[in-house]
Write a protein that holds these residues in place. Structure first.
Motif, PDB file in Angstrom:
ATOM      1  N   HIS A   9      10.138  -2.019   1.365  1.00  0.00           N
ATOM      2  CA  HIS A   9      11.423  -1.432   1.015  1.00  0.00           C
ATOM      3  C   HIS A   9      11.914  -1.993  -0.318  1.00  0.00           C
ATOM      4  O   HIS A   9      11.355  -2.948  -0.858  1.00  0.00           O
ATOM      5  CB  HIS A   9      12.453  -1.695   2.122  1.00  0.00           C
ATOM      6  CG  HIS A   9      12.056  -1.113   3.437  1.00  0.00           C
ATOM      7  ND1 HIS A   9      11.981   0.247   3.659  1.00  0.00           N
ATOM      8  CD2 HIS A   9      11.688  -1.708   4.603  1.00  0.00           C
ATOM      9  CE1 HIS A   9      11.608   0.466   4.910  1.00  0.00           C
ATOM     10  NE2 HIS A   9      11.410  -0.711   5.505  1.00  0.00           N
ATOM     11  N   MET A  18       1.780   3.759  14.751  1.00  0.00           N
ATOM     12  CA  MET A  18       2.234   4.442  13.562  1.00  0.00           C
ATOM     13  C   MET A  18       1.351   5.663  13.317  1.00  0.00           C
ATOM     14  O   MET A  18       0.158   5.623  13.533  1.00  0.00           O
ATOM     15  CB  MET A  18       2.145   3.550  12.331  1.00  0.00           C
ATOM     16  CG  MET A  18       3.037   2.338  12.296  1.00  0.00           C
ATOM     17  SD  MET A  18       4.766   2.718  12.224  1.00  0.00           S
ATOM     18  CE  MET A  18       5.400   1.183  12.813  1.00  0.00           C
ATOM     19  N   ARG A  24       7.637   6.332  10.001  1.00  0.00           N
ATOM     20  CA  ARG A  24       6.443   6.690  10.773  1.00  0.00           C
ATOM     21  C   ARG A  24       6.542   6.255  12.228  1.00  0.00           C
ATOM     22  O   ARG A  24       5.722   6.670  13.048  1.00  0.00           O
ATOM     23  CB  ARG A  24       5.204   6.048  10.135  1.00  0.00           C
ATOM     24  CG  ARG A  24       4.998   6.444   8.675  1.00  0.00           C
ATOM     25  CD  ARG A  24       3.965   5.586   8.011  1.00  0.00           C
ATOM     26  NE  ARG A  24       4.395   4.175   8.014  1.00  0.00           N
ATOM     27  CZ  ARG A  24       3.683   3.166   7.559  1.00  0.00           C
ATOM     28  NH1 ARG A  24       2.481   3.380   7.056  1.00  0.00           N
ATOM     29  NH2 ARG A  24       4.150   1.938   7.591  1.00  0.00           N
ATOM     30  N   HIS A  25       7.532   5.430  12.562  1.00  0.00           N
ATOM     31  CA  HIS A  25       7.654   4.917  13.928  1.00  0.00           C
ATOM     32  C   HIS A  25       8.063   6.039  14.879  1.00  0.00           C
ATOM     33  O   HIS A  25       9.020   6.771  14.624  1.00  0.00           O
ATOM     34  CB  HIS A  25       8.660   3.775  13.995  1.00  0.00           C
ATOM     35  CG  HIS A  25       8.811   3.212  15.363  1.00  0.00           C
ATOM     36  ND1 HIS A  25       7.839   2.424  15.951  1.00  0.00           N
ATOM     37  CD2 HIS A  25       9.795   3.343  16.275  1.00  0.00           C
ATOM     38  CE1 HIS A  25       8.242   2.093  17.160  1.00  0.00           C
ATOM     39  NE2 HIS A  25       9.417   2.634  17.386  1.00  0.00           N
ATOM     40  N   ASP A  49       7.894  -5.508   3.842  1.00  0.00           N
ATOM     41  CA  ASP A  49       7.670  -4.235   4.525  1.00  0.00           C
ATOM     42  C   ASP A  49       7.611  -3.054   3.565  1.00  0.00           C
ATOM     43  O   ASP A  49       7.387  -1.926   3.995  1.00  0.00           O
ATOM     44  CB  ASP A  49       8.748  -3.999   5.588  1.00  0.00           C
ATOM     45  CG  ASP A  49       8.530  -4.849   6.829  1.00  0.00           C
ATOM     46  OD1 ASP A  49       7.499  -5.560   6.920  1.00  0.00           O
ATOM     47  OD2 ASP A  49       9.399  -4.803   7.736  1.00  0.00           O
ATOM     48  N   ASP A  55      11.139   2.261   9.562  1.00  0.00           N
ATOM     49  CA  ASP A  55       9.863   2.856   9.156  1.00  0.00           C
ATOM     50  C   ASP A  55       9.837   4.298   9.671  1.00  0.00           C
ATOM     51  O   ASP A  55       9.831   4.529  10.887  1.00  0.00           O
ATOM     52  CB  ASP A  55       8.699   2.045   9.728  1.00  0.00           C
ATOM     53  CG  ASP A  55       7.346   2.504   9.215  1.00  0.00           C
ATOM     54  OD1 ASP A  55       7.202   3.690   8.840  1.00  0.00           O
ATOM     55  OD2 ASP A  55       6.420   1.668   9.194  1.00  0.00           O
ATOM     56  N   PHE A  72       4.147   5.999   4.094  1.00  0.00           N
ATOM     57  CA  PHE A  72       5.328   5.146   4.212  1.00  0.00           C
ATOM     58  C   PHE A  72       6.356   5.570   3.167  1.00  0.00           C
ATOM     59  O   PHE A  72       5.998   5.820   2.010  1.00  0.00           O
ATOM     60  CB  PHE A  72       4.940   3.679   4.010  1.00  0.00           C
ATOM     61  CG  PHE A  72       6.115   2.745   3.985  1.00  0.00           C
ATOM     62  CD1 PHE A  72       6.739   2.378   5.170  1.00  0.00           C
ATOM     63  CD2 PHE A  72       6.617   2.268   2.789  1.00  0.00           C
ATOM     64  CE1 PHE A  72       7.830   1.524   5.157  1.00  0.00           C
ATOM     65  CE2 PHE A  72       7.699   1.413   2.766  1.00  0.00           C
ATOM     66  CZ  PHE A  72       8.316   1.041   3.949  1.00  0.00           C
TER      67      PHE A  72
END
Length: 174
Positions: A40, A1, A156-157, A38, A154, A6
């Motif tokens: 969300h 990441m 950032r992935h 996570d 995500d 996020f």
């Protein structure tokens, strides 16, 4: 990441079942637990009978709702009598995510062997909303979330993810 911040997504969860209730919906609950863990936001969680038109109506409403970025359904992806989630959803999609079902079955193969061929899970994009249809078992929901959705939702992935396709102003993979 990467070190980027996020960005939580707004997710709706639909359980497709003729028998489950709020008290017995372990698969829907597992998805809610994971998405919240996570970071969300759960927009709405519903249960609908395994009927093409009822499923389609709920998902179409969510696709049209700007407050829903991701839809995850569980149930109705098999081959028995009333399993009709793929038929209900496919016509709503602008683009299919062909690799989603393939990757899910690859991961599932490691857990349930050749029985994974009976899963008709699918993914796609519709109106800047990403839609994933998962099998109804709690194990399948855990497999899909932990093995695919955790990373793909995500932003950032890297090198790419589906989050950036539904975050306003991004509309790109990376």
């Amino acid at each position: 990441m990467s070190e980027a911040a996020f960005i939580p997504l707004k997710i709706a969860v639909l359980t497709v079942s003729d028998t489950r209730t709020a008290a017995t919906d372990r698969s829907g609950d597992a998805l809610v637990e994971r998405l919240e863990r996570d970071g969300h936001t759960l927009v709405e969680k519903r249960i609908v009978a395994d009927d093409v038109y009822r499923i389609r109506a709920v998902v179409a409403q969510w696709i049209a709702d700007e407050d829903v970025q991701v839809i995850v359904t569980t149930g109705g992806t098999g081959f028995t009598g009333r399993d009709s989630t793929p038929e209900a959803i496919e016509v709503l999609l602008d683009k299919h995510i062909e690799g989603f079902g393939e990757l899910f079955r690859h991961l599932s193969w490691q857990e349930i062997g050749s029985s994974t061929v009976q899963s008709r899970c699918l993914g796609g994009l519709a109106n800047a909303t990403v839609v994933f249809c998962l099998p109804g078992s709690t194990g399948a929901c855990r497999t899909a979330w932990d093995g695919i959705l955790h990373e793909q939702l995500d932003s950032r992935h890297k090198p790419c993810n589906f989050a950036n396709l539904v975050i306003p102003g991004r509309g790109q993979h990376g």
